[in-house]
Design a protein around this motif. Sequence first.
Motif, PDB file in Angstrom:
ATOM      1  N   GLY A 148      -2.376  -3.588  -7.928  1.00 51.97           N
ATOM      2  CA  GLY A 148      -1.132  -3.596  -8.682  1.00 51.97           C
ATOM      3  C   GLY A 148      -0.842  -4.958  -9.266  1.00 51.97           C
ATOM      4  O   GLY A 148      -1.748  -5.768  -9.467  1.00 51.97           O
ATOM      5  N   VAL A 149       0.444  -5.210  -9.482  1.00 54.70           N
ATOM      6  CA  VAL A 149       0.884  -6.432 -10.146  1.00 54.70           C
ATOM      7  C   VAL A 149       1.858  -7.187  -9.252  1.00 54.70           C
ATOM      8  O   VAL A 149       2.802  -6.609  -8.722  1.00 54.70           O
ATOM      9  CB  VAL A 149       1.566  -6.093 -11.492  1.00 54.70           C
ATOM     10  N   ILE A 195       0.824  -1.210   0.000  1.00 52.65           N
ATOM     11  CA  ILE A 195       0.000   0.000   0.000  1.00 52.65           C
ATOM     12  C   ILE A 195       0.862   1.266   0.000  1.00 52.65           C
ATOM     13  O   ILE A 195       0.402   2.332  -0.387  1.00 52.65           O
ATOM     14  CB  ILE A 195      -1.010   0.012   1.166  1.00 52.65           C
ATOM     15  N   ASP A 196       2.133   1.155   0.412  1.00 50.79           N
ATOM     16  CA  ASP A 196       3.051   2.297   0.393  1.00 50.79           C
ATOM     17  C   ASP A 196       4.097   2.169  -0.709  1.00 50.79           C
ATOM     18  O   ASP A 196       5.108   2.861  -0.694  1.00 50.79           O
ATOM     19  CB  ASP A 196       3.747   2.439   1.749  1.00 50.79           C
ATOM     20  N   GLY A 197       3.888   1.259  -1.649  1.00 47.11           N
ATOM     21  CA  GLY A 197       4.826   1.054  -2.746  1.00 47.11           C
ATOM     22  C   GLY A 197       5.208  -0.406  -2.882  1.00 47.11           C
ATOM     23  O   GLY A 197       4.978  -1.213  -1.981  1.00 47.11           O
ATOM     24  N   LEU A 241       0.782 -11.240 -12.162  1.00 45.34           N
ATOM     25  CA  LEU A 241      -0.615 -11.454 -11.805  1.00 45.34           C
ATOM     26  C   LEU A 241      -1.172 -10.136 -11.289  1.00 45.34           C
ATOM     27  O   LEU A 241      -0.635  -9.575 -10.321  1.00 45.34           O
ATOM     28  CB  LEU A 241      -0.734 -12.532 -10.718  1.00 45.34           C
ATOM     29  N   ALA A 242      -2.205  -9.617 -11.922  1.00 49.91           N
ATOM     30  CA  ALA A 242      -2.846  -8.376 -11.464  1.00 49.91           C
ATOM     31  C   ALA A 242      -3.771  -8.685 -10.289  1.00 49.91           C
ATOM     32  O   ALA A 242      -4.523  -9.666 -10.323  1.00 49.91           O
ATOM     33  CB  ALA A 242      -3.629  -7.746 -12.605  1.00 49.91           C
ATOM     34  N   ILE A 243      -3.678  -7.842  -9.236  1.00 46.84           N
ATOM     35  CA  ILE A 243      -4.554  -8.000  -8.078  1.00 46.84           C
ATOM     36  C   ILE A 243      -5.177  -6.650  -7.731  1.00 46.84           C
ATOM     37  O   ILE A 243      -4.675  -5.602  -8.117  1.00 46.84           O
ATOM     38  CB  ILE A 243      -3.820  -8.588  -6.850  1.00 46.84           C
ATOM     39  N   VAL A 244      -6.267  -6.698  -6.988  1.00 46.33           N
ATOM     40  CA  VAL A 244      -6.938  -5.487  -6.528  1.00 46.33           C
ATOM     41  C   VAL A 244      -6.502  -5.159  -5.105  1.00 46.33           C
ATOM     42  O   VAL A 244      -6.298  -4.001  -4.750  1.00 46.33           O
ATOM     43  CB  VAL A 244      -8.472  -5.650  -6.610  1.00 46.33           C
TER      44      VAL A 244
END
Length: 93
Positions: free
Chosen positions: A45-46, A25-27, A74-77
């Motif tokens: 992100g990925v 969440i911070d990078g 893998l893309a995630i939410v």
Amino acid sequence: MLLEIVSPEAKLFSGEVTSVTLPGIDGSFQILNHHAPIVSILGKGVVKIAASSFHFGKDVVSKFTKIDDQNYTLAIVSGTIEMKDNKVIVLAD
């Protein structure tokens, strides 16, 4: 190290990897073999996975994007990650 990626629908991946890069969440941050124990929240992100070989189930292979023979994404939410005893568990949405 062993990486397991689990979604609410199914286990997406389980196997030996050399590294995994995750969207915190911070990078983004990377986990390598024998990383210190960590628990973190993941953002959108990925997930980047590096390994010498990959084995995906037929029902989940479409969720991954092949970069080359040793790298997939893998893309995630959102999600969470735990690293402990050289095992990474990703709970991904």
